[in-house]
Design an enzyme around this catalytic site. Structure first.
Site, PDB file in Angstrom:
ATOM      1  N   LYS A 153       0.839  -1.179   0.000  1.00 51.98           N
ATOM      2  CA  LYS A 153       0.000   0.000   0.000  1.00 51.98           C
ATOM      3  C   LYS A 153       0.886   1.245   0.000  1.00 51.98           C
ATOM      4  CE  LYS A 153      -1.490   2.115   3.483  1.00 51.98           C
ATOM      5  NZ  LYS A 153      -1.084   2.896   4.651  1.00 51.98           N
ATOM      6  N   ASP A 182      -2.903  -5.535   2.397  1.00 51.08           N
ATOM      7  CA  ASP A 182      -3.397  -4.681   3.474  1.00 51.08           C
ATOM      8  C   ASP A 182      -2.998  -5.427   4.739  1.00 51.08           C
ATOM      9  OD1 ASP A 182      -4.877  -3.642   5.621  1.00 51.08           O
ATOM     10  OD2 ASP A 182      -6.238  -2.706   4.214  1.00 51.08           O
ATOM     11  N   HIS A 183      -1.995  -4.919   5.436  1.00 50.27           N
ATOM     12  CA  HIS A 183      -1.429  -5.761   6.509  1.00 50.27           C
ATOM     13  C   HIS A 183      -2.436  -6.029   7.625  1.00 50.27           C
ATOM     14  CE1 HIS A 183      -0.524  -1.919   8.536  1.00 50.27           C
ATOM     15  NE2 HIS A 183      -0.407  -2.617   9.648  1.00 50.27           N
ATOM     16  N   ASP A 240      -4.917   7.289   4.176  1.00 50.89           N
ATOM     17  CA  ASP A 240      -3.896   6.470   4.850  1.00 50.89           C
ATOM     18  C   ASP A 240      -4.514   5.310   5.618  1.00 50.89           C
ATOM     19  OD1 ASP A 240      -1.147   6.019   5.710  1.00 50.89           O
ATOM     20  OD2 ASP A 240      -1.768   6.699   7.690  1.00 50.89           O
ATOM     21  N   HIS A 245      -7.395  -0.028   5.786  1.00 49.86           N
ATOM     22  CA  HIS A 245      -7.576  -0.790   7.025  1.00 49.86           C
ATOM     23  C   HIS A 245      -9.012  -0.730   7.570  1.00 49.86           C
ATOM     24  CE1 HIS A 245      -3.378  -0.802   6.498  1.00 49.86           C
ATOM     25  NE2 HIS A 245      -3.089   0.281   7.178  1.00 49.86           N
TER      26      HIS A 245
HETATM   27  C1  BG6 Z   1      -0.114   2.058   7.943  1.00 52.17           C
HETATM   28  C2  BG6 Z   1      -0.317   3.544   7.932  1.00 52.17           C
HETATM   29  O1  BG6 Z   1      -0.721   1.456   6.848  1.00 52.17           O
HETATM   30  O2  BG6 Z   1      -0.672   1.518   9.141  1.00 52.17           O
HETATM   31  C3  BG6 Z   1       0.326   4.184   9.140  1.00 52.17           C
HETATM   32  O3  BG6 Z   1       0.260   4.086   6.747  1.00 52.17           O
HETATM   33  C4  BG6 Z   1      -0.176   3.530  10.410  1.00 52.17           C
HETATM   34  O4  BG6 Z   1       0.073   5.576   9.173  1.00 52.17           O
HETATM   35  C5  BG6 Z   1      -0.063   2.017  10.323  1.00 52.17           C
HETATM   36  O5  BG6 Z   1       0.597   4.024  11.485  1.00 52.17           O
HETATM   37  C6  BG6 Z   1      -0.764   1.348  11.490  1.00 52.17           C
HETATM   38  O6  BG6 Z   1      -0.519  -0.028  11.484  1.00 52.17           O
HETATM   39  P1  BG6 Z   1      -0.564  -0.893  12.815  1.00 52.17           P
HETATM   40  O7  BG6 Z   1      -0.346  -2.281  12.373  1.00 52.17           O
HETATM   41  O8  BG6 Z   1       0.516  -0.351  13.699  1.00 52.17           O
HETATM   42  O9  BG6 Z   1      -1.918  -0.644  13.413  1.00 52.17           O
END
Ligand code: BG6
Length: 491
Positions: A153, A182-183, A240, A245
């Site tokens: 992403k 999308d992690h 973002d 997410h």
């Molecule tokens: C990313 C965003 O995709 O996800 C970041 O670009 C954000 O801004 C991050 O901080 C949050 O990921 P996680 O896994 O820490 O909730």
């Protein structure tokens, strides 16, 4: 052989953008952890490709510390044998000759039949060049074996650019070869939403407009933009966090049951859900959203002075289908909030008739089901109980499940482990398909357009360390509701 069957062929993972942060912080640590768990193909090579002039030894050194950080008990021998699989090749993403040389090296490393996973972890403005390079060097073609491409992403910055990226990708690869990351889908607790809903018979019958008053999805972060001020400032919270997410979590929470845990069955249902979100219209949207910026944001490195980029947003959306008709979904996300917490809260309707006397002015507390996705992973169900030794006083109590208690503290792996393993084994269930991405961008574009309208709500401000602007509380209060403390109440 793993449950994923990933061992069959020799495999090379090529990481484009290998000298960057994502490779060092996430990809190599995830690969190393999988390696120590013996889940990777027995013949694996990882080749980093990036503009920085590093040697193989430099590259190994560059990634070593982070890879070892999460694995205190590994032996130096384990690291040495993993590190022997890592190599690096400096190259320019815009030069076809560099891709041709890469192709020749790959053929030398592992000729067909073999598997190749191309991981695009470079800055987004390089995606098109890399896809062009894959095409010009014929890297996606395989007489035998397989070729797949993983794309990080952000996938585009609006609907038009996402469509263009999809068009470019589809010129070199068929949709089943494309793995858009999308992690959040790699997070155990997000996958558990499906298990909770569809492996239990008690919840699904009440998971609809007849029983649910409303749903809240919160993704709060305590950190600010850190070193990403410049790129974040061009994007803001909706692109973002919401486009990917929050909408992915929403689709897991709200979709219809798929017929199987198969990539297309799952993604068909997610796409149907995303396509059923009512598009925001400018006039109405003024009442269904709040956007704000944390105080001090404009002083962050890389942020434009006087920037109007929101770092917080709260949005009410409606889903036009039978299950959810009339049930508001409140989504909010922001940086520099009080705590890092990601949770989904379903608030159920009040009992239709109350036989118990309540003190004057008191109301019954509705039941709440809170799915705590991170960091205190678990599930809470709040219900009413009789206060012992009272005539008939009610008190809310909490029934809770914590991953750490049921499965142990180290049970939850990094999201990237699961995603890499799935991409290596050809399972695209936890990756977004082109139609999902486009449906999500269509909604985000409509929001951005509504916020540009002359009567759009002004950008608000909030204190760092708070739960967001007071306007976000007023916005939900206007619907007769309040933000739930959810899992925070119990942590
Ligand atoms: C990313 C965003 O995709 O996800 C970041 O670009 C954000 O801004 C991050 O901080 C949050 O990921 P996680 O896994 O820490 O909730």
């Amino acid at each position: 052989m793993t449950a994923h069957g990933a061992r069959a062929l020799p495999v090379t993972v090529v990481i484009f953008g290998a000298s960057g942060d994502l490779t060092r912080r996430k990809l190599i640590p995830a690969l190393f952890s999988l390696y120590t768990k013996k889940r990777l193909p027995s013949e694996l090579r990882v080749l980093g490709f990036s503009t920085r002039p590093l040697s193989d030894a430099d590259f190994r050194e560059h990634v070593r510390e982070q890879a070892l950080a999460g694995q205190p008990e590994v032996t130096s021998e384990e690291w040495r044998s993993f590190a022997a699989c890592l190599s690096y090749r400096p190259g320019n993403f815009t030069l076809t000759e560099d891709f041709a040389a890469l192709a020749a090296q790959l053929d030398g490393l592992a000729p067909d039949p073999c598997g190749r996973l191309y991981y695009v972890a470079a800055p987004p403005d390089m995606y098109a060049a890399i896809i062009g390079g894959l095409a010009s060097a014929g890297l996606m073609r395989a007489a035998l074996g397989w070729r797949r491409v993983v794309i990080e992403k952000p996938f585009g910055s609006d609907l038009a650019s996402a469509r263009e990226l999809n068009r470019l990708l589809h010129q070199v690869a068929a949709e089943p070869q494309i793995y858009r990351i999308d992690h959040y889908l790699g997070k155990e607790t997000v996958q558990n939403v499906l298990v909770f809903r569809f492996a239990n018979a008690v919840f699904e019958p009440i998971w609809n407009r007849n029983y649910v008053d409303h749903v809240q999805i919160t993704v709060a972060e305590d950190l600010g933009v850190e070193h990403r001020g410049k790129s974040y400032d061009r994007v803001g919270v909706v692109r973002d966090m919401f486009q990917n997410h929050l909408l992915q979590v929403l689709s897991m929470v709200a979709m219809e049951p798929p017929t199987s845990f198969n990539a297309d069955a799952l993604r068909d249902e997610k796409h149907k859900l995303l396509a059923a979100i009512r598009p925001p219209t400018p006039g109405e949207f003024a009442r269904s959203s709040v956007r704000a910026q944390y105080s001090g944001y404009c002083e962050e490195a890389g942020v434009a002075p006087g920037s109007q980029t929101p770092t917080f947003a709260a949005v009410r959306l409606l889903i036009d289908n039978w299950r959810w008709h009339g049930v508001p979904f409140y989504l909010r996300s922001g940086k520099r909030l009080a705590r890092k917490v990601t949770e989904v809260v379903l608030q159920f309707k009040r009992p239709p008739h109350l036989m118990f006397p309540l003190p004057a002015g008191a109301d019954i507390t509705p039941n709440i089901l809170a799915l705590c996705l991170q960091p205190d992973e678990g599930i809470h169900l709040r219900f009413e109980a009789k206060q012992p030794d009272s005539l008939i006083e009610l008190r809310s109590v909490d029934m809770e499940f914590h991953y750490r208690d049921s499965f142990g503290v180290s049970a939850i792996p990094e999201a990237y482990e699961r995603l890499l393993l799935d991409a290596l084994s050809g399972d695209a269930s936890l990756f977004t398909r082109s139609d999902e991405i486009e449906a999500a961008w269509a909604w985000v574009d409509a929001i951005e357009a509504a916020w540009r309208a002359p009567d759009a709500p002004a950008l608000q401000s909030y204190e760092a360390g708070s739960w967001g602007p007071v306007q976000a509380d007023a916005f939900i209060a206007a619907d007769g509701r309040a933000w739930s403390a959810g899992c925070r109440e119990h942590a």
